[in-house]
Scaffold this motif. Structure first.
Motif, PDB file in Angstrom:
ATOM      1  N   THR A  78      29.531  -8.161 -22.979  1.00  0.00           N
ATOM      2  CA  THR A  78      28.838  -6.992 -22.455  1.00  0.00           C
ATOM      3  C   THR A  78      28.303  -7.271 -21.053  1.00  0.00           C
ATOM      4  O   THR A  78      28.167  -8.426 -20.649  1.00  0.00           O
ATOM      5  N   THR A 127      23.158  -2.842 -18.161  1.00  0.00           N
ATOM      6  CA  THR A 127      23.050  -1.665 -17.303  1.00  0.00           C
ATOM      7  C   THR A 127      22.212  -2.069 -16.082  1.00  0.00           C
ATOM      8  O   THR A 127      21.510  -3.091 -16.125  1.00  0.00           O
ATOM      9  N   LEU A 136      26.504  -2.640 -21.736  1.00  0.00           N
ATOM     10  CA  LEU A 136      27.735  -1.857 -21.761  1.00  0.00           C
ATOM     11  C   LEU A 136      28.860  -2.725 -22.297  1.00  0.00           C
ATOM     12  O   LEU A 136      29.140  -3.791 -21.756  1.00  0.00           O
ATOM     13  N   PRO A 187      32.204  -1.511 -19.626  1.00  0.00           N
ATOM     14  CA  PRO A 187      31.715  -1.133 -18.295  1.00  0.00           C
ATOM     15  C   PRO A 187      32.864  -0.743 -17.368  1.00  0.00           C
ATOM     16  O   PRO A 187      34.002  -1.166 -17.561  1.00  0.00           O
ATOM     17  N   SER A 188      32.542   0.047 -16.376  1.00  0.00           N
ATOM     18  CA  SER A 188      33.541   0.369 -15.358  1.00  0.00           C
ATOM     19  C   SER A 188      33.743  -0.870 -14.485  1.00  0.00           C
ATOM     20  O   SER A 188      32.894  -1.781 -14.459  1.00  0.00           O
ATOM     21  N   ARG A 215      30.844  -1.313 -12.180  1.00  0.00           N
ATOM     22  CA  ARG A 215      29.651  -1.946 -12.754  1.00  0.00           C
ATOM     23  C   ARG A 215      29.836  -3.453 -12.859  1.00  0.00           C
ATOM     24  O   ARG A 215      28.905  -4.215 -12.593  1.00  0.00           O
ATOM     25  N   TYR A 227      27.505  -6.195 -10.991  1.00  0.00           N
ATOM     26  CA  TYR A 227      26.878  -7.288 -11.741  1.00  0.00           C
ATOM     27  C   TYR A 227      27.192  -8.625 -11.077  1.00  0.00           C
ATOM     28  O   TYR A 227      26.303  -9.462 -10.902  1.00  0.00           O
TER      29      TYR A 227
END
Length: 82
Positions: A7, A10, A17, A20-21, A24, A28
């Motif tokens: 994961t 967010t 998430l 995630p896209s 994202r 990160y």
């Protein structure tokens, strides 16, 4: 990532998430404290600050993504610059 149950948090770090896209994931990675250290006069290059969860995410994305987070990738460029 989903297969390995990985994961990404967010932006507010209140949730995670599991799908995630790519944007994202990039955010990160970009917001981490990754540091590249070079000692002039030597070929010592050290990459620090890549947390375990980020390493697992990169591994799940494939070798092409991982090479940017391995200090050996930068050694020839840094050594030739000095």
């Amino acid at each position: 990532m989903e297969e390995q149950r990985l994961t990404v948090p967010t932006p507010d770090h209140k949730n995670v998430l599991s799908r995630p896209s790519l944007m994202r994931v990039y955010q990160y990675l970009a917001n981490s404290n990754i540091s590249l250290t070079y000692s002039p006069g030597t070929e010592f290059v050290r990459l620090t600050g890549v947390p375990l969860d980020m390493q697992q995410i990169l591994l799940s994305m494939g070798e092409e993504w991982c090479r940017y987070y391995v200090s050996d990738t930068y050694r020839p460029y840094i050594a030739s610059a000095f």
